[in-house]
Design a protein around this motif. Sequence first.
Motif, PDB file in Angstrom:
ATOM      1  N   ARG A  36    -144.574 -71.551  30.572  1.00 15.37           N
ATOM      2  CA  ARG A  36    -145.060 -72.303  31.732  1.00 15.37           C
ATOM      3  C   ARG A  36    -144.247 -71.954  32.981  1.00 15.37           C
ATOM      4  O   ARG A  36    -144.808 -71.789  34.075  1.00 15.37           O
ATOM      5  CB  ARG A  36    -144.951 -73.796  31.445  1.00 15.37           C
ATOM      6  N   ARG A  37    -142.933 -71.829  32.834  1.00 15.24           N
ATOM      7  CA  ARG A  37    -142.076 -71.528  33.980  1.00 15.24           C
ATOM      8  C   ARG A  37    -142.400 -70.153  34.557  1.00 15.24           C
ATOM      9  O   ARG A  37    -142.379 -69.957  35.778  1.00 15.24           O
ATOM     10  CB  ARG A  37    -140.606 -71.601  33.559  1.00 15.24           C
ATOM     11  N   LEU A  38    -142.688 -69.181  33.703  1.00 14.89           N
ATOM     12  CA  LEU A  38    -143.038 -67.844  34.188  1.00 14.89           C
ATOM     13  C   LEU A  38    -144.335 -67.892  34.993  1.00 14.89           C
ATOM     14  O   LEU A  38    -144.464 -67.222  36.023  1.00 14.89           O
ATOM     15  CB  LEU A  38    -143.169 -66.877  33.012  1.00 14.89           C
ATOM     16  N   LYS A  39    -145.305 -68.690  34.540  1.00 10.34           N
ATOM     17  CA  LYS A  39    -146.545 -68.850  35.304  1.00 10.34           C
ATOM     18  C   LYS A  39    -146.268 -69.469  36.666  1.00 10.34           C
ATOM     19  O   LYS A  39    -146.890 -69.094  37.665  1.00 10.34           O
ATOM     20  CB  LYS A  39    -147.521 -69.732  34.517  1.00 10.34           C
ATOM     21  N   GLN A  40    -145.329 -70.405  36.720  1.00  7.50           N
ATOM     22  CA  GLN A  40    -144.979 -71.007  38.004  1.00  7.50           C
ATOM     23  C   GLN A  40    -144.348 -69.980  38.942  1.00  7.50           C
ATOM     24  O   GLN A  40    -144.676 -69.928  40.134  1.00  7.50           O
ATOM     25  CB  GLN A  40    -144.021 -72.181  37.780  1.00  7.50           C
ATOM     26  N   HIS A  41    -143.458 -69.159  38.419  1.00  2.09           N
ATOM     27  CA  HIS A  41    -142.824 -68.143  39.264  1.00  2.09           C
ATOM     28  C   HIS A  41    -143.841 -67.125  39.778  1.00  2.09           C
ATOM     29  O   HIS A  41    -143.686 -66.583  40.877  1.00  2.09           O
ATOM     30  CB  HIS A  41    -141.723 -67.424  38.489  1.00  2.09           C
ATOM     31  N   ASN A  42    -144.880 -66.867  38.981  1.00  3.21           N
ATOM     32  CA  ASN A  42    -145.887 -65.886  39.380  1.00  3.21           C
ATOM     33  C   ASN A  42    -147.038 -66.499  40.156  1.00  3.21           C
ATOM     34  O   ASN A  42    -148.004 -65.795  40.479  1.00  3.21           O
ATOM     35  CB  ASN A  42    -146.417 -65.148  38.144  1.00  3.21           C
ATOM     36  N   GLY A  43    -146.964 -67.798  40.436  1.00  3.73           N
ATOM     37  CA  GLY A  43    -147.984 -68.440  41.255  1.00  3.73           C
ATOM     38  C   GLY A  43    -149.259 -68.784  40.521  1.00  3.73           C
ATOM     39  O   GLY A  43    -150.252 -69.161  41.150  1.00  3.73           O
ATOM     40  N   VAL A  44    -149.267 -68.664  39.198  1.00  2.07           N
ATOM     41  CA  VAL A  44    -150.470 -69.005  38.429  1.00  2.07           C
ATOM     42  C   VAL A  44    -150.688 -70.503  38.404  1.00  2.07           C
ATOM     43  O   VAL A  44    -151.817 -70.988  38.481  1.00  2.07           O
ATOM     44  CB  VAL A  44    -150.361 -68.441  36.996  1.00  2.07           C
ATOM     45  N   VAL A  45    -149.611 -71.265  38.270  1.00  5.42           N
ATOM     46  CA  VAL A  45    -149.664 -72.725  38.340  1.00  5.42           C
ATOM     47  C   VAL A  45    -148.656 -73.178  39.395  1.00  5.42           C
ATOM     48  O   VAL A  45    -147.754 -72.435  39.789  1.00  5.42           O
ATOM     49  CB  VAL A  45    -149.362 -73.382  36.971  1.00  5.42           C
ATOM     50  N   GLN A  46    -148.809 -74.414  39.821  1.00  4.25           N
ATOM     51  CA  GLN A  46    -147.973 -74.921  40.899  1.00  4.25           C
ATOM     52  C   GLN A  46    -146.524 -75.076  40.439  1.00  4.25           C
ATOM     53  O   GLN A  46    -146.252 -75.463  39.307  1.00  4.25           O
ATOM     54  CB  GLN A  46    -148.517 -76.272  41.384  1.00  4.25           C
TER      55      GLN A  46
END
Length: 359
Positions: A36-46
């Motif tokens: 989840r944190r990687l998605k946040q860093h990549n802008g996929v999730v807030q």
Amino acid sequence: MAVHSKPIPPLYTVYILRSTVRNASLYIGSTPNPPRRLKQHNGVVQGGAARTSRQHLRPWEMVALVSGFPGMVAALKFEWALNNPHLSLHIPTEARISIATKRKRNGHPRRPPHNIKSIVSNVHLLLNVPSFRRWPLRLHFFDAEVHRAWTRCCDTAAETVGREVPVFTDFAPEKSTTAATTKAARGRRRRASATTAASAADGGDVGDQEGTPTDPEPPKPRGIHALPLDYAPMKSYVEKTQSLYTFEREGVCVVCDQHLPHEEGLYATCSNPGCEGTGHLNCWSKHLLDGNDTEDIIPISGRCPKCEGEVVWGDMMKEMSLRLRGSKEVEDLLREKRRRRKKDAVIEDSHSPSPSPSP
């Protein structure tokens, strides 16, 4: 202010990010949920961090992480020390690898720039300082280049890590290998479709064809997606201790042989399957530290006095904290199994033949 006690989390990590566009751009952070944190860093999730929000550096990848922290505060301490090795009081002055050579406008030392070599060298250093060396930490590498940097650091370091830290590697397959695997999978699907079509044209039952290829199984999760984000790996251990303590079967201490009154002390139980060896917390600690010439008070691992199997202090403490502080987590963990059993029973009933009518 009320203090809310929580069990030791199933996972808390300190991770290293690297930009796939500019490999010199690195970031260190902490999280209980790396995917989840990687998605946040990549802008996929807030969410995410300001330093990783620059579009020209995305996407980021997680190349390594340290797991096994007993909570958020512990992980934040390690993260800050790794981000600021030139200032951290966890590192003795004479042992510092990163030295500040410049100062900010306010006069404070400016952080030296990160690179993979300096980060893994400081990870090696932090794992050997008294603050962290007895924690049940593990190293995970998801990139071969970063793992080679760690290996070189271990080979050249003047001092080895105080204990044997488990190191896990899970590298992404090479692009050529991935392409070949994808091409082979497509070929199998084409052959399976041709076989199915031929069988249907002949009027045969496709389901009765022996050797007919089925849909390929989904690929197993790898890298950060294979990390356990919940307590599922401890399910059998938790079931055992729940039965033991619910029915007051603590018995006698496996170390001092004294009776264990129900709910009148802190007790820990062996983590090995089939062994219900239980004892006082301080007795377990003394037993596992037996023969240790240092002044350490926290064990790392040892042998159970009852089954003689290896036990890890961190695993026992996680189960004990879950039993004493995580009633909701335990309920959710065990309810999932009961729900699955009920579902399996329904499927079994639907497949069983209906009884023949009585004459």
